[in-house]
Scaffold this motif. Sequence first.
Motif, PDB file in Angstrom:
ATOM      1  N   VAL A 137       0.847  -1.203   0.000  1.00  0.00           N
ATOM      2  CA  VAL A 137       0.000   0.000   0.000  1.00  0.00           C
ATOM      3  C   VAL A 137       0.875   1.243   0.000  1.00  0.00           C
ATOM      4  CG1 VAL A 137      -1.759   1.276   1.255  1.00  0.00           C
ATOM      5  CG2 VAL A 137      -1.859  -1.216   1.179  1.00  0.00           C
ATOM      6  N   LEU A 138       1.905   1.242   0.828  1.00  0.00           N
ATOM      7  CA  LEU A 138       2.801   2.395   0.873  1.00  0.00           C
ATOM      8  C   LEU A 138       3.500   2.615  -0.462  1.00  0.00           C
ATOM      9  CD1 LEU A 138       4.385   1.885   4.421  1.00  0.00           C
ATOM     10  CD2 LEU A 138       2.807   3.698   3.745  1.00  0.00           C
ATOM     11  N   SER A 139       3.940   1.527  -1.108  1.00  0.00           N
ATOM     12  CA  SER A 139       4.613   1.697  -2.388  1.00  0.00           C
ATOM     13  C   SER A 139       3.662   2.201  -3.461  1.00  0.00           C
ATOM     14  CB  SER A 139       5.240   0.365  -2.825  1.00  0.00           C
ATOM     15  OG  SER A 139       4.235  -0.621  -3.026  1.00  0.00           O
ATOM     16  N   MET A 142      14.922   0.956  -5.441  1.00  0.00           N
ATOM     17  CA  MET A 142      15.617   1.649  -6.512  1.00  0.00           C
ATOM     18  C   MET A 142      15.181   3.106  -6.662  1.00  0.00           C
ATOM     19  SD  MET A 142      17.820  -0.358  -7.420  1.00  0.00           S
ATOM     20  CE  MET A 142      18.216  -2.078  -7.239  1.00  0.00           C
ATOM     21  N   MET A 143      14.099   3.492  -6.015  1.00  0.00           N
ATOM     22  CA  MET A 143      13.663   4.897  -6.071  1.00  0.00           C
ATOM     23  C   MET A 143      14.608   5.793  -5.279  1.00  0.00           C
ATOM     24  SD  MET A 143       9.536   4.748  -5.731  1.00  0.00           S
ATOM     25  CE  MET A 143       8.495   4.117  -7.041  1.00  0.00           C
ATOM     26  N   LEU A 182      12.173  12.732  -4.529  1.00  0.00           N
ATOM     27  CA  LEU A 182      12.165  11.680  -3.510  1.00  0.00           C
ATOM     28  C   LEU A 182      13.238  11.886  -2.459  1.00  0.00           C
ATOM     29  CD1 LEU A 182      11.603   8.606  -5.820  1.00  0.00           C
ATOM     30  CD2 LEU A 182      10.001   9.510  -4.133  1.00  0.00           C
ATOM     31  N   ASP A 183      14.142  12.828  -2.745  1.00  0.00           N
ATOM     32  CA  ASP A 183      15.226  13.079  -1.792  1.00  0.00           C
ATOM     33  C   ASP A 183      14.862  14.143  -0.768  1.00  0.00           C
ATOM     34  OD1 ASP A 183      17.551  12.667  -4.503  1.00  0.00           O
ATOM     35  OD2 ASP A 183      16.872  11.200  -3.015  1.00  0.00           O
ATOM     36  N   LYS A 184      13.705  14.754  -0.923  1.00  0.00           N
ATOM     37  CA  LYS A 184      13.305  15.817  -0.019  1.00  0.00           C
ATOM     38  C   LYS A 184      11.949  15.466   0.612  1.00  0.00           C
ATOM     39  CE  LYS A 184      15.634  19.404  -2.754  1.00  0.00           C
ATOM     40  NZ  LYS A 184      15.456  20.664  -3.509  1.00  0.00           N
ATOM     41  N   ALA A 185      11.691  16.180   1.706  1.00  0.00           N
ATOM     42  CA  ALA A 185      10.389  16.006   2.347  1.00  0.00           C
ATOM     43  C   ALA A 185       9.308  16.520   1.385  1.00  0.00           C
ATOM     44  CB  ALA A 185      10.333  16.781   3.668  1.00  0.00           C
ATOM     45  N   PRO A 186       8.122  15.910   1.391  1.00  0.00           N
ATOM     46  CA  PRO A 186       7.690  14.857   2.331  1.00  0.00           C
ATOM     47  C   PRO A 186       7.891  13.437   1.804  1.00  0.00           C
ATOM     48  CG  PRO A 186       5.798  15.711   1.171  1.00  0.00           C
ATOM     49  CD  PRO A 186       6.977  16.465   0.630  1.00  0.00           C
ATOM     50  N   LEU A 187       8.248  13.340   0.473  1.00  0.00           N
ATOM     51  CA  LEU A 187       8.305  12.000  -0.109  1.00  0.00           C
ATOM     52  C   LEU A 187       9.453  11.178   0.454  1.00  0.00           C
ATOM     53  CD1 LEU A 187       7.354  12.514  -3.853  1.00  0.00           C
ATOM     54  CD2 LEU A 187       5.922  11.956  -1.907  1.00  0.00           C
ATOM     55  N   LEU A 235       9.218   7.338   1.388  1.00  0.00           N
ATOM     56  CA  LEU A 235      10.095   6.339   0.784  1.00  0.00           C
ATOM     57  C   LEU A 235      10.793   5.505   1.860  1.00  0.00           C
ATOM     58  CD1 LEU A 235      11.539   5.068  -1.628  1.00  0.00           C
ATOM     59  CD2 LEU A 235      13.171   6.983  -1.569  1.00  0.00           C
ATOM     60  N   ASP A 236      11.317   6.179   2.876  1.00  0.00           N
ATOM     61  CA  ASP A 236      11.988   5.465   3.960  1.00  0.00           C
ATOM     62  C   ASP A 236      11.022   4.523   4.679  1.00  0.00           C
ATOM     63  OD1 ASP A 236      14.059   8.320   4.897  1.00  0.00           O
ATOM     64  OD2 ASP A 236      14.317   6.796   3.329  1.00  0.00           O
ATOM     65  N   ALA A 237       9.796   5.011   4.903  1.00  0.00           N
ATOM     66  CA  ALA A 237       8.798   4.168   5.576  1.00  0.00           C
ATOM     67  C   ALA A 237       8.444   2.961   4.728  1.00  0.00           C
ATOM     68  CB  ALA A 237       7.548   4.992   5.888  1.00  0.00           C
ATOM     69  N   THR A 238       8.339   3.171   3.403  1.00  0.00           N
ATOM     70  CA  THR A 238       8.001   2.051   2.517  1.00  0.00           C
ATOM     71  C   THR A 238       9.112   1.006   2.519  1.00  0.00           C
ATOM     72  OG1 THR A 238       6.801   3.629   1.125  1.00  0.00           O
ATOM     73  CG2 THR A 238       7.253   1.454   0.198  1.00  0.00           C
ATOM     74  N   ILE A 239      10.372   1.466   2.388  1.00  0.00           N
ATOM     75  CA  ILE A 239      11.510   0.532   2.435  1.00  0.00           C
ATOM     76  C   ILE A 239      11.528  -0.221   3.759  1.00  0.00           C
ATOM     77  CG2 ILE A 239      14.026   0.419   2.487  1.00  0.00           C
ATOM     78  CD1 ILE A 239      14.065   2.746   0.479  1.00  0.00           C
ATOM     79  N   GLY A 240      11.291   0.505   4.869  1.00  0.00           N
ATOM     80  CA  GLY A 240      11.258  -0.138   6.181  1.00  0.00           C
ATOM     81  C   GLY A 240      10.142  -1.156   6.282  1.00  0.00           C
TER      82      GLY A 240
END
Length: 1133
Positions: free
Chosen positions: A1020-1022, A1098-1099, A1051-1056, A1060-1065
């Motif tokens: 869902v997060l992805s 990879m994002m 993707l390197d800045k907030a909020p994404l 992204l970090d939450a999705t990877i986690g």
Amino acid sequence: MDERVQQPPAKRLCWRPGYNSACRQGQRAGGVLCGGAGSAPGGSGNGKTHNPESLLDIAARRVAEKWPFQRVEERFERIPEPVQRRIVYWSFPRSEKEICMYSSFNAGGEESGTSGDNNDETQLPFLRGVTLLESGWVDNVLQVGFHLSGTVTDPATSSSPELVCNVSVSFDRCKITAVTCTCGNKDIFYCAHVVALSLYRVRKPEQVKLHLPISETLFQMSRDQLQKFVQYLISVHHTEVLPTAQKLADEILSQNSEINQVHGAPDPTAGASVDDENCWHLDEEQVQEQVKLFLSQGGYHGSGKQLNLLFSKVREMLKMRDSNGARMLTLITEQFMADPRLALWRQQGTTMTDKYRQLWDELGALWMCIVLNPHCKQEQKSSWLRQLRRWNSVDVCPWEDGNHGNELPNLTHSLPQGAHGNQEMRPHRTVFTRAIEACDLHWQDRHLQHIIASDLYANYCYHDNQEGSLFDSRGWPLWHEHVPTACARVDALRSHGYPREALRLAIAVVNTLRRQQQRQLEHFRRHKKELLHKGHTSITNMEGWVGHPLDPIGTLFSTLTESGRAGDEGANICLDLSDCSSVVSRADLQRMPVQRLLGDGESYMALAVETALIGLGQQRVMPDGLYAQEKVCRNEEQLLAKLQEVELDDSLVKIFRKQAVFLLEAGPYSGLGEIVHRESVPMHTFARYLFTSLLPHDAELAYKIALRAMRLPVLESTASSGDLSRPHHIVSVVPNRYPRWFTLSHIESQQCELASTMLTAAKGDSRKLETVLESIQKNIHSSSHIFKLAQDAFKIATLMDSLPDITLLKVSLELGLQVMRITLSTLNWRRREMVRWLVTCATEVGVYALDSIMQNWFTLFTPTEATSIVATTVMSNSTIVRLHLDCHQQENLASSARTLALQCAMKDPQNCALSALTLCEKDHIAFETAYQIVLDAAATGMSYTQLFTIARYMEHRGYPMRAYKLATLAMAHLNLSYNQDTHPAINDVLWACALSHSLGKNELAAVIPLVVKSVKCATVLSDILRRCTLTTPGMVSALHSRRNSGKLMSLDKAPLRQLLDATIGAYINTTHSRLTHISPRHYSEFIEFLGKARETFMMAHDGHIQFTQFIDNLKQIYKGKKKLMMLVRERFG
């Protein structure tokens, strides 16, 4: 001077035609202190010496209390100055009680507030005045004749500067007759500054400089002195008085002017004239304004409480025998009669609120007390009678039973023609009718005067063998009169400050009731076989004492229970109605103990309890109209609440047994007789009290009472009819009609309460349980049976070949309402059908019935039923067409539906909020209110599913920001774990993120932390992450602002980045969770899952490195799963 309130013009014209220069010699022009020579009965005033009061002071005090000063001047050609000074001195009030009464709602300052929401006792004018006095803020006090003046300073506070007020008070015969103060206070009662100055004069008379009236001082001056006096006066105040002075000078110099046609000149300090009414100052304009204000508030902001406090103030004035009591009540009544809502309610056929009706009841009761004043003069009573008749004749004057012309079924509308046909011509009784009738009553009956005058009035040689005996078998006096009227006399005596006399008459009335009860029992026993053989009975009292407008039983109960305090207050006050001295002397009366009114072993509490039991057990007809029936229930509950406060001792238990036996054996005179008329008031509530009281002492008697009371003959098709054969019985003229019983639901609920009480008490006793069960099966009707009756009545009333029978329709509606009440809190598979049918029935009855069921929805429906079925059906086009409603009627129905919707949303926001929003769409204020209810309930009571549904509705209605707000609130309630990738809320989460994305970067940045916190499912997060990177945020707002830069979010800045970090986690955690219990058949599915995880890794800019490390960790940790790890190496290296 400009800001000083103008003193009323002086009525007195003062002159001294017999005085000459010789008369002035030896008189002092200066003043003396009030406490000067001969002033105080206590002599030196230090409290140590007590000299006898001088004859001058005794005489002056009596004159000052009773005589206007003008009469003193006319009686004596010349009054020595010392005599004048003592009369002037004693003319000021000496008691603080009246000053307190006129400066606070309750005597003694016990009321917690005077107006509005102010609950600080220290803000009462009287207490504030005491504080100002004791703090030394009163200064420059001067008494000139009958006029007191001074300055009172309000000290500075954090919110207001110091205020110096000029205060003046006029007085006459120990009453303050006029007050002025420059503080600008607008209120019914005296301001704190007037209180402070008045109390200064009461408490510190020796510090007040006293002068004779100014006219006396002027008579002592020569011509030169007078001219100097006038010129100095003009010089000091030339800007204020010069125009007036010149005008007066011109008129005096003109021989033919009006001012030269009369002797003397006005003197505001010379006291009252013979024609002046001697009463305390009451600001009539402020009384009217305050009452008008309270009425205009329509029950809000505690206005009902304030009006009740005004009524209490009237009673307080009456108790102190202050003529302003009647005057104030007249002003209040005028404003009540001028209330514009009366005409509106009468025109619309709607009813006034219950609290407002109770205010009118109190108004009528107060007038009853006033016209029954034993010291009222005939001319005064005639004046009151004229104004009562004037109010009574006004078309909008409320009726005593609370009904209006267009209310639900009236008693007289369906009466058969013939024997009772003339009832239709009976005029309605208004709230003033009883007071008008009471004007014909008097206090001149010799027997009545003897009862009131003496504690020892008795005739021990009297034989009690006649119907109208003046004494009972003990020789104690009886008073035979219509019971409510006799009790109104008791209330009048008590209200006008004669508690001992009220107690004497109350005891005579109670003794009469007891004797009457015994005679009724004897009469029924003689005719018992004859009456029981006929199998029917009749009502012996069409006008019950419980629920009566004059509350006779409550009056007797209060008089008897308060007898100790009342006796103390009235110990030195005797009511002299005529020459009753032949019975007992006044001195003897003051020495006699009130307890001589009681027999051996009796107490006032026992008499009060027995009186309440007699009144509550009386068989009486159910009155007409909703309000009158509600009053019966309310009055019964009030009496029972008072009884429940009484602790039962052996003597009271004996009384309970005696009355219980009478109730069971007294036939038509008792509400618990063997056979009761179908129209008699049920005894369920009273019997439950008797049951619980008698149970510990006499269980068999308690069960007999309760089981007898379980019946409800008005719902029995075979209920007995009236007995027309016996002239001593007053037969009910009411035909067998159910809709008259507007309180049927309350009655049946009390019936169930009684049954429940018996079941609880019978626990463990199989015989009693069986008996109680039989009674329940016989007397309590099931909801299904009542619903069937209601449907049958509706079908018969709406046959196609005839016009609808409106009376039968109302029967059907009343039964349908009863079904709703019975099934509201129980499971019933036909409940939805019942609700739909009830709306159909109400539609046939008329628009007012639909409006009524919507206004009282909380007693009939659940909030969900009220909004989804009732209000929706009422607002449908088919209903509007069926009733041929005009625009005004449609709007009234729509308003009621919106009110219902909002109330339902408040009570059950989870199930009703969306329906409420839909029903309120066409009204902006109601729609906003419903939305606010949703917001308030979102934090605690509503689920995320409900909030998402309402949020989608808001977006659909064109409120994207509100939809966003609700979506964020819904997210706070959501929790998706790692393996819930098919959860139904996923679509709502994706929609919420899409909505936030469309609104702009800020909104998306606000919602992503909520998503991260609530959603732990990696897929869902992805999905959310990919959607946010496909388009530029803020496409909706871009049309209206420049916040959108047109660039995709990084993707390197907030909020994404956080997402992204939450999705990877989430992928990492989910992978470990799945590997813990994975089976070979899920290996291929797991490899596909890792493939999706790699796409997400990879994002990130260093995603390749992170994924490689992740795979290496898996190989190391789960190396035991060789086949699986081999598949991983083949796919990911």
